[in-house]
Motif scaffolding. Structure first.
Motif, PDB file in Angstrom:
ATOM      1  N   VAL A   1       6.188   1.093   2.121  1.00  0.00           N
ATOM      2  CA  VAL A   1       5.115   0.100   2.295  1.00  0.00           C
ATOM      3  C   VAL A   1       4.038   0.286   1.226  1.00  0.00           C
ATOM      4  CG1 VAL A   1       3.254  -0.681   3.818  1.00  0.00           C
ATOM      5  CG2 VAL A   1       5.504  -0.141   4.782  1.00  0.00           C
ATOM      6  N   ILE A   2       3.667  -0.821   0.588  1.00  0.00           N
ATOM      7  CA  ILE A   2       2.568  -0.799  -0.384  1.00  0.00           C
ATOM      8  C   ILE A   2       1.437  -1.654   0.175  1.00  0.00           C
ATOM      9  CG2 ILE A   2       1.866  -1.479  -2.707  1.00  0.00           C
ATOM     10  CD1 ILE A   2       5.072  -0.976  -3.241  1.00  0.00           C
ATOM     11  N   LEU A   3       0.297  -1.034   0.398  1.00  0.00           N
ATOM     12  CA  LEU A   3      -0.841  -1.729   0.993  1.00  0.00           C
ATOM     13  C   LEU A   3      -1.660  -2.392  -0.105  1.00  0.00           C
ATOM     14  CD1 LEU A   3      -1.812   1.147   3.437  1.00  0.00           C
ATOM     15  CD2 LEU A   3      -0.602  -0.972   4.030  1.00  0.00           C
ATOM     16  N   GLU A   4      -1.833  -3.700  -0.003  1.00  0.00           N
ATOM     17  CA  GLU A   4      -2.626  -4.418  -1.003  1.00  0.00           C
ATOM     18  C   GLU A   4      -4.075  -4.498  -0.543  1.00  0.00           C
ATOM     19  OE1 GLU A   4      -1.089  -8.177  -2.214  1.00  0.00           O
ATOM     20  OE2 GLU A   4       0.950  -7.427  -2.477  1.00  0.00           O
ATOM     21  N   VAL A   5      -4.960  -4.052  -1.413  1.00  0.00           N
ATOM     22  CA  VAL A   5      -6.387  -4.122  -1.085  1.00  0.00           C
ATOM     23  C   VAL A   5      -7.123  -4.790  -2.241  1.00  0.00           C
ATOM     24  CG1 VAL A   5      -6.357  -2.065   0.371  1.00  0.00           C
ATOM     25  CG2 VAL A   5      -6.865  -1.821  -2.040  1.00  0.00           C
ATOM     26  N   THR A   6      -8.283  -5.358  -1.947  1.00  0.00           N
ATOM     27  CA  THR A   6      -9.105  -5.886  -3.029  1.00  0.00           C
ATOM     28  C   THR A   6     -10.318  -4.985  -3.187  1.00  0.00           C
ATOM     29  OG1 THR A   6     -10.410  -7.271  -1.565  1.00  0.00           O
ATOM     30  CG2 THR A   6      -8.451  -8.277  -2.532  1.00  0.00           C
ATOM     31  N   GLU A   7     -11.018  -5.213  -4.291  1.00  0.00           N
ATOM     32  CA  GLU A   7     -12.167  -4.356  -4.548  1.00  0.00           C
ATOM     33  C   GLU A   7     -13.249  -4.550  -3.488  1.00  0.00           C
ATOM     34  OE1 GLU A   7     -14.197  -5.022  -8.181  1.00  0.00           O
ATOM     35  OE2 GLU A   7     -14.517  -2.896  -8.503  1.00  0.00           O
TER      36      GLU A   7
END
Ligand code: G
Ligand code: MN
Length: 288
Positions: A156-162
């Motif tokens: 799993v790759i968790l996508e986050v924004t700044e």
């Protein structure tokens, strides 16, 4: 803008519209729909729409392929939220409504439960799943050790924004560190869009960066964009990061990203978000 216990109907409608714009990214501003304004003027209405959508499982996940630039083989999929609920149709609205109503945790968990279920049903597959984390989920409400996705963490790759690091500061960074220790990897989403600048590479120390589609759009016709993307890819590679080009829609954008050494590619040109798990479009099926 933040809400206390009192909800001003007009504020909610305006705020939801702003959230849609924000979540849709710079050049993806959603038109302000009168129907939504009416729905948005009644907090109880939004709340019951959201509750119904959750109960009836009108919220579902679709999966968009992410392919290796080198040979177009599938590297993984991004899990994307969809809803059949008429007023909360777009993922941005569902999340904005959940945020206002304090039900983000529930929606986030429903999303991760659904993804975990799909990963269990397709145990034979080895691809990774990219999944978006809402910035607010990076605060202490995320119950890491009993998360439905925990047993799949290495895939799993968790996508986050700044926005995550801006809003929640050290707590979000600490949370990311703990998630990494559990085996999850991290991607900075929408790099190059208003809320995700290069500094996010320093603060969030991700494993992946996803170039915002505003940088990809019309790349072949914009020498300056080519220079910017070239520099970002170079910078990312020097730090050992994998670069994903998002929103690839046409042959020419695809060709430029491949020539610049972008590692992974995602967009309608290669495959639309679909039920689990579609193949990448063959070269013959791709839009010329
Ligand atoms: O913010 P984030 O990068 O997670 O947004 C992904 C969104 O972009 C999804 O809603 C997805 O449906 C959409 N999307 C995926 N590929 C393309 C594309 O090639 N063009 C456009 N315009 N949107 C895309
Ligand atoms: Mn994303």
């Amino acid at each position: 803008m933040s809400f206390g216990k009192r909800y001003d109907p007009d504020d909610i409608a305006t705020w939801l519209a702003e959230q849609s714009k924000f979540a849709a990214g710079g050049n993806r501003i959603e038109p302000f729909r009168p129907a939504f304004r009416n729905a948005g003027t009644d907090k109880l209405q939004i709340e019951s729409d959201l509750r119904r959508a959750l109960e009836r499982k009108e919220i579902s996940m679709v999966y968009q392929p992410i392919v290796r630039a080198a040979d177009s083989s599938i590297y993984g999929y991004e899990a994307l939220l969809r809803s059949k609920e008429p007023y909360l149709g777009s993922p941005q609205r569902i999340l904005a409504a959940a945020e206002i109503l304090g039900r983000l945790e529930e929606v986030g968990r429903a999303v991760r439960t659904s993804v975990a279920q799909t990963m269990r049903e397709h145990r034979d597959r080895l691809e990774v799943i990219f999944i978006n984390l809402h910035p607010h989920e990076l605060n202490s409400t995320l119950r890491l050790h009993e998360d439905p996705l925990l047993s799949f963490a290495p895939r799993v790759i968790l996508e986050v924004t700044e926005r995550a690091s801006l809003q929640d500061g050290p707590r979000a960074l600490e949370q990311l560190r703990r998630l990494r220790n559990l085996g999850y990897r991290v991607a900075v989403d929408d790099l190059g869009e208003g809320y995700a600048g290069l500094s996010s590479l320093v603060t969030l120390q991700p494993d992946f960066v996803k170039l915002d589609m505003s940088l990809v759009r019309g790349l072949h016709q914009a020498p300056l964009k080519i220079d910017i993307v070239d520099a970002i890819i170079d910078l990312a590679h020097r730090s050992g990061l994998t670069v994903v080009g998002e929103g690839v829609e046409v042959l020419e954008e695809h060709a430029v990203l491949v020539s610049l050494g972008c590692d992974l590619l995602q967009g309608y040109y290669l495959g639309r978000p679909s039920p689990p798990f579609c193949d990448v479009l063959s070269p013959k099926q791709r839009k010329q």
